[in-house]
Design an enzyme around this catalytic site. Structure first.
Site, short mmCIF file in Angstrom:
data_model
loop_
_atom_site.label_atom_id
_atom_site.label_comp_id
_atom_site.label_asym_id
_atom_site.label_seq_id
_atom_site.Cartn_x
_atom_site.Cartn_y
_atom_site.Cartn_z
N ASP A 1 3.39 -5.69 3.25
CA ASP A 1 3.01 -4.56 4.10
C ASP A 1 3.98 -4.52 5.28
O ASP A 1 3.82 -5.25 6.25
CB ASP A 1 1.57 -4.71 4.59
CG ASP A 1 1.06 -3.45 5.28
OD1 ASP A 1 1.88 -2.57 5.59
OD2 ASP A 1 -0.16 -3.34 5.50
N GLU B 1 -5.32 2.16 1.90
CA GLU B 1 -5.34 0.95 2.75
C GLU B 1 -5.68 1.27 4.19
O GLU B 1 -6.41 0.53 4.85
CB GLU B 1 -3.97 0.25 2.68
CG GLU B 1 -3.90 -1.08 3.42
CD GLU B 1 -3.41 -0.97 4.88
OE1 GLU B 1 -3.42 -1.99 5.60
OE2 GLU B 1 -3.01 0.15 5.29
N GLU B 2 -5.14 2.39 4.68
CA GLU B 2 -5.23 2.71 6.11
C GLU B 2 -6.65 3.06 6.58
O GLU B 2 -6.89 3.17 7.77
CB GLU B 2 -4.28 3.87 6.44
CG GLU B 2 -2.80 3.58 6.19
CD GLU B 2 -2.17 2.70 7.25
OE1 GLU B 2 -2.89 2.13 8.07
OE2 GLU B 2 -0.93 2.60 7.25
N HIS C 1 0.82 -1.22 0.00
CA HIS C 1 0.00 0.00 0.00
C HIS C 1 0.85 1.25 0.00
O HIS C 1 1.90 1.33 0.61
CB HIS C 1 -1.02 -0.02 1.14
CG HIS C 1 -0.51 0.20 2.53
ND1 HIS C 1 -0.32 1.44 3.06
CD2 HIS C 1 -0.18 -0.69 3.51
CE1 HIS C 1 0.11 1.33 4.32
NE2 HIS C 1 0.20 0.05 4.61
N ASP D 1 5.81 1.78 7.05
CA ASP D 1 4.40 1.48 6.78
C ASP D 1 3.83 2.46 5.76
O ASP D 1 3.28 3.47 6.13
CB ASP D 1 3.62 1.55 8.09
CG ASP D 1 2.18 1.12 7.96
OD1 ASP D 1 1.85 0.46 6.96
OD2 ASP D 1 1.38 1.46 8.84
N HIS E 1 2.49 4.77 12.21
CA HIS E 1 1.36 5.69 12.44
C HIS E 1 1.75 6.89 13.30
O HIS E 1 0.92 7.49 13.97
CB HIS E 1 0.16 4.96 13.06
CG HIS E 1 -0.47 3.96 12.15
ND1 HIS E 1 -1.64 3.32 12.45
CD2 HIS E 1 -0.09 3.49 10.93
CE1 HIS E 1 -1.97 2.49 11.47
NE2 HIS E 1 -1.04 2.58 10.54
#
Length: 404
Positions: free
Chosen positions: A295, A267-268, A213, A233, A372
């Site tokens: 991922d 994706e998130e 992603h 990520d 994140h």
């Protein structure tokens, strides 16, 4: 105050209230499906959420209770943050455009997959390709993608990241008439997915799919200007995939089956880009030999090198992945783990009945603590890409052997 004046004041207040109500856009509703463990966690931060339907869903090695939930679309980032903070995982839910789609997603039928023979057949092709793969191009891609302010699916820089990757992949494919690179637009948000297809020589209507992603997010305060580098990520997965593509193209390899590589948007926020694409494949009745998801590939937080997820994946293909590791990367240690419902884009393909695997960088109990956040940088993955190179080599071996 006189009676007449009081009535006038009350009338004015009523008019202002009605005008304010009329001027306020209605909140957009969204529907998601979410595993029971994640649902119980998000109820602590959004107690107003209720399940409109629940069902016990079977997976390869057991079952899991899954809920269909309706909510304000503005809550999606909060939910993603809560799952990450409380459960230490990405994703954890799947977005749906309507209530009927959410309810239908609970009906997870097990499709009968076509029998196929997995095996090691192309050492003569794979080994020189793996020997030509390097850390430096992976590092360059991670640094380029993480330099964008963020790659959020709704942001201007998220769009710019898609356009940058489109140009980078077109440069790799220059001079090859059998390779096409394109943007895939999605309804409802500006970021596009990016695809690269190497058309097969004699089985062009069968596909080997590899994805990662493109978007990035921070858990709290996401906005147009929020810094979300997303180096691990999932710039790392995109970079590993890109290096595999580069090495295949440089070798002059021409696959029998088509190789379709995808950098997914959104994706998130519920696996939105990958769901669109997997559904399109299913609706077109396209044949898919297998799907691999990358991922997060560059943070080695646990003793083993590669962890294969055993839930919402295909057991036969997972065994093939283990065979590839043993044949081409024998120095690596392989482990196994689970990640729960909807944790990454592999779940979108699994939901459509395609055989899919997801090798992960670490055990989930010891994954990258910076994801994140604004601290998800290459420096905080050790300033190296040796770990991501392992996944790039695995992806290259997968693409060659399965496209033969």
């Amino acid at each position: 105050m006189t009676s007449g004046l009081l009535k006038l004041c009350l009338f004015s207040i009523l008019c202002l209230s009605l005008a304010a109500s009329a001027g306020s856009p209605p909140r957009k509703r969204a529907w998601i499906t979410i595993g029971d463990a994640a649902f119980r966690q998000i109820k602590t931060v959004a107690p107003e959420l209720t399940s409109i339907e629940s069902r016990q869903v079977r997976v390869e090695d057991g079952s899991e209770k899954v809920h269909a939930v309706v909510l304000d679309e503005g809550k999606l980032v909060t939910i993603a943050a809560a799952i990450h903070q409380r459960m230490g995982q990405c994703g954890g839910f799947m977005y749906h455009a309507s209530e009927s789609e959410a309810r239908a997603a609970l009906d997870r039928r097990r499709f009968v997959l076509p029998a196929r023979l997995y095996g090691i057949h192309r050492r003569d092709v794979v080994e020189p390709i793996l020997a030509n793969m390097q850390e430096k191009p992976i590092e360059s891609t991670i640094l380029a993608l993480s330099a964008f302010t963020n790659r959020y699916y709704a942001s201007k820089s998220g769009v710019e990241a898609s356009n940058w990757l489109l140009s980078a992949w077109r440069e790799l494919a220059a001079g090859r008439e059998d390779i096409s690179v394109a943007l895939v637009a999605h309804k409802g948000y500006p970021q596009s997915s990016v695809t690269l297809t190497i058309t097969g020589t004699d089985l062009a209507d069968e596909y080997v799919v590899v994805g990662a992603h493109l978007d990035s997010i921070i858990s709290f305060g996401m906005s147009e200007t929020a810094r979300a580098p997303g180096a691990d990520d999932d710039a790392s997965g995109v970079a590993s995939m890109t290096e595999a593509i580069r090495a295949l193209i440089d070798s002059g390899y021409r696959p029998r089956r088509s190789i379709h590589v995808i950098a997914y948007a959104a994706e998130e926020v519920g696996l939105r880009g990958s769901q669109d694409i997997a559904k399109q494949f299913k609706q077109a009745n396209r044949k898919v030999a297998g799907v691999l998801q990358l991922d997060m590939t560059n943070y080695k937080g646990a003793p083993n090198d590669i962890y294969l997820l055993t839930d919402y994946t295909n057991a036969a293909q997972n065994a093939f992945i283990a065979e590839l590791v043993g044949a081409y990367l024998p120095e690596l240690k392989l482990g196994y783990d689970k990640c729960g419902y909807g944790c990454s884009d592999h779940a979108s393909w699994d939901a459509q009945g395609y055989p899919v695997s997801m090798p992960f960088e670490s055990s989930f109990a010891r994954d990258n603590p910076t994801i994140h956040t604004s601290r998800d940088t290459l420096a905080n993955s050790g300033g190296q890409t040796a770990h991501a190179l392992k996944f790039a080599r695995l992806a290259a071996a997968y693409m060659v052997e399965l496209s033969f």
